[in-house]
Design a protein around this motif. Structure first.
Motif, PDB file in Angstrom:
ATOM      1  N   VAL A 194      -8.725   7.516 -10.533  1.00 49.89           N
ATOM      2  CA  VAL A 194      -7.805   8.298  -9.695  1.00 49.89           C
ATOM      3  C   VAL A 194      -8.150   8.093  -8.227  1.00 49.89           C
ATOM      4  O   VAL A 194      -7.263   7.906  -7.385  1.00 49.89           O
ATOM      5  CB  VAL A 194      -7.866   9.794 -10.082  1.00 49.89           C
ATOM      6  CG1 VAL A 194      -6.993  10.626  -9.158  1.00 49.89           C
ATOM      7  CG2 VAL A 194      -7.452   9.996 -11.525  1.00 49.89           C
ATOM      8  N   ALA A 195      -9.425   8.082  -7.889  1.00 54.79           N
ATOM      9  CA  ALA A 195      -9.853   7.886  -6.506  1.00 54.79           C
ATOM     10  C   ALA A 195      -9.488   6.485  -6.013  1.00 54.79           C
ATOM     11  O   ALA A 195      -9.116   6.308  -4.849  1.00 54.79           O
ATOM     12  CB  ALA A 195     -11.357   8.118  -6.384  1.00 54.79           C
ATOM     13  N   GLN A 196      -9.589   5.487  -6.882  1.00 52.58           N
ATOM     14  CA  GLN A 196      -9.209   4.130  -6.492  1.00 52.58           C
ATOM     15  C   GLN A 196      -7.717   4.040  -6.194  1.00 52.58           C
ATOM     16  O   GLN A 196      -7.308   3.390  -5.223  1.00 52.58           O
ATOM     17  CB  GLN A 196      -9.595   3.136  -7.590  1.00 52.58           C
ATOM     18  CG  GLN A 196     -11.074   2.890  -7.718  1.00 52.58           C
ATOM     19  CD  GLN A 196     -11.422   2.036  -8.940  1.00 52.58           C
ATOM     20  OE1 GLN A 196     -10.556   1.718  -9.758  1.00 52.58           O
ATOM     21  NE2 GLN A 196     -12.702   1.689  -9.064  1.00 52.58           N
ATOM     22  N   VAL A 197      -6.902   4.677  -7.001  1.00 52.25           N
ATOM     23  CA  VAL A 197      -5.448   4.663  -6.768  1.00 52.25           C
ATOM     24  C   VAL A 197      -5.124   5.393  -5.466  1.00 52.25           C
ATOM     25  O   VAL A 197      -4.316   4.929  -4.662  1.00 52.25           O
ATOM     26  CB  VAL A 197      -4.699   5.283  -7.963  1.00 52.25           C
ATOM     27  CG1 VAL A 197      -3.236   5.514  -7.641  1.00 52.25           C
ATOM     28  CG2 VAL A 197      -4.835   4.391  -9.181  1.00 52.25           C
ATOM     29  N   MET A 198      -5.761   6.529  -5.222  1.00 47.24           N
ATOM     30  CA  MET A 198      -5.525   7.270  -3.983  1.00 47.24           C
ATOM     31  C   MET A 198      -5.960   6.464  -2.768  1.00 47.24           C
ATOM     32  O   MET A 198      -5.273   6.437  -1.743  1.00 47.24           O
ATOM     33  CB  MET A 198      -6.258   8.612  -4.018  1.00 47.24           C
ATOM     34  CG  MET A 198      -5.638   9.596  -4.985  1.00 47.24           C
ATOM     35  SD  MET A 198      -6.547  11.131  -5.251  1.00 47.24           S
ATOM     36  CE  MET A 198      -7.283  11.497  -3.718  1.00 47.24           C
ATOM     37  N   SER A 199      -7.067   5.780  -2.881  1.00 53.03           N
ATOM     38  CA  SER A 199      -7.551   4.940  -1.781  1.00 53.03           C
ATOM     39  C   SER A 199      -6.601   3.777  -1.526  1.00 53.03           C
ATOM     40  O   SER A 199      -6.315   3.425  -0.377  1.00 53.03           O
ATOM     41  CB  SER A 199      -8.951   4.423  -2.110  1.00 53.03           C
ATOM     42  OG  SER A 199      -9.380   3.503  -1.135  1.00 53.03           O
ATOM     43  N   ALA A 200      -6.084   3.168  -2.593  1.00 47.64           N
ATOM     44  CA  ALA A 200      -5.136   2.060  -2.439  1.00 47.64           C
ATOM     45  C   ALA A 200      -3.835   2.552  -1.802  1.00 47.64           C
ATOM     46  O   ALA A 200      -3.244   1.855  -0.964  1.00 47.64           O
ATOM     47  CB  ALA A 200      -4.850   1.417  -3.793  1.00 47.64           C
ATOM     48  N   ALA A 201      -3.407   3.737  -2.165  1.00 51.91           N
ATOM     49  CA  ALA A 201      -2.180   4.280  -1.574  1.00 51.91           C
ATOM     50  C   ALA A 201      -2.377   4.573  -0.094  1.00 51.91           C
ATOM     51  O   ALA A 201      -1.508   4.294   0.736  1.00 51.91           O
ATOM     52  CB  ALA A 201      -1.761   5.545  -2.307  1.00 51.91           C
ATOM     53  N   GLN A 202      -3.519   5.115   0.272  1.00 55.13           N
ATOM     54  CA  GLN A 202      -3.783   5.426   1.673  1.00 55.13           C
ATOM     55  C   GLN A 202      -3.935   4.157   2.498  1.00 55.13           C
ATOM     56  O   GLN A 202      -3.366   4.038   3.582  1.00 55.13           O
ATOM     57  CB  GLN A 202      -5.041   6.278   1.801  1.00 55.13           C
ATOM     58  CG  GLN A 202      -5.336   6.662   3.240  1.00 55.13           C
ATOM     59  CD  GLN A 202      -6.619   7.460   3.354  1.00 55.13           C
ATOM     60  OE1 GLN A 202      -7.400   7.550   2.410  1.00 55.13           O
ATOM     61  NE2 GLN A 202      -6.839   8.020   4.518  1.00 55.13           N
ATOM     62  N   SER A 203      -4.650   3.186   1.985  1.00 55.06           N
ATOM     63  CA  SER A 203      -4.830   1.943   2.739  1.00 55.06           C
ATOM     64  C   SER A 203      -3.549   1.125   2.773  1.00 55.06           C
ATOM     65  O   SER A 203      -3.333   0.348   3.707  1.00 55.06           O
ATOM     66  CB  SER A 203      -5.975   1.116   2.147  1.00 55.06           C
ATOM     67  OG  SER A 203      -5.656   0.724   0.823  1.00 55.06           O
ATOM     68  N   GLY A 204      -2.674   1.301   1.775  1.00 53.21           N
ATOM     69  CA  GLY A 204      -1.397   0.596   1.757  1.00 53.21           C
ATOM     70  C   GLY A 204      -0.360   1.196   2.693  1.00 53.21           C
ATOM     71  O   GLY A 204       0.645   0.566   2.993  1.00 53.21           O
ATOM     72  N   GLY A 205      -0.572   2.436   3.143  1.00 51.23           N
ATOM     73  CA  GLY A 205       0.336   3.041   4.105  1.00 51.23           C
ATOM     74  C   GLY A 205       1.200   4.153   3.567  1.00 51.23           C
ATOM     75  O   GLY A 205       2.030   4.688   4.292  1.00 51.23           O
ATOM     76  N   LEU A 206       1.036   4.538   2.302  1.00 50.24           N
ATOM     77  CA  LEU A 206       1.805   5.663   1.773  1.00 50.24           C
ATOM     78  C   LEU A 206       1.149   6.968   2.221  1.00 50.24           C
ATOM     79  O   LEU A 206      -0.056   7.162   2.050  1.00 50.24           O
ATOM     80  CB  LEU A 206       1.870   5.627   0.245  1.00 50.24           C
ATOM     81  CG  LEU A 206       2.809   4.599  -0.364  1.00 50.24           C
ATOM     82  CD1 LEU A 206       2.752   4.677  -1.877  1.00 50.24           C
ATOM     83  CD2 LEU A 206       4.231   4.810   0.106  1.00 50.24           C
TER      84      LEU A 206
END
Length: 138
Positions: A114-126
């Motif tokens: 879950v933390a990896q998905v949240m980190s990817a979303a934040q770094s991706g710009g969502l």
């Protein structure tokens, strides 16, 4: 001895009401009304067209991102890997209005995923991430 009088002579008693302060107040009110009434009635009558408009609010689409207990990632019920997820997040972040990410995870999903998905979303710009839970789950 007379009641209510401090003097002995009856000539000092004046039964007339002094109306000078009353007349002064009435004149001041009359002047105020004369000045303010033309201001209140001063308007220009126009026959304006009638139109009804509703603001066009475009609702952003939502991305349903699910993670099962084994760590599999589902993008709108389609299985994808972490690299494809990052690419799709980057392309979704460029859309206007920006879509909302609805994140669902099973109870047995490791928090690391879950933390990896949240980190990817934040770094991706969502910027809009919501967690979807099932209150009836046991």
């Amino acid at each position: 001895m007379a009641m209510g009088s401090l003097s002995d002579t009856e000539d000092d008693f004046n039964p007339e009401i002094n109306t000078t302060p009353l007349v002064d107040v009435m004149l001041v009110l009359l002047i105020i009304f004369i000045i303010t009434i033309p201001v209140m009635n001063h308007s220009v009558k126009l026959d304006l067209p009638r139109a009804a408009s509703q603001p066009n609010e475009v609702k952003p689409e939502s991305i349903n991102l699910s993670i099962d207990g084994q760590g599999q990632i589902f993008w709108n019920e389609e299985i994808i890997d972490a690299e494809h997820m990052k690419n799709r997040i980057a392309t979704a972040a460029l859309k206007t209005p920006q879509p909302e990410l609805h994140l669902r995870a099973e109870r047995t999903t490791p928090y690391e995923k879950v933390a990896q998905v949240m980190s990817a979303a934040q770094s991706g710009g969502l910027s809009k991430i919501g967690f979807v839970t099932d209150p009836n789950a046991k």
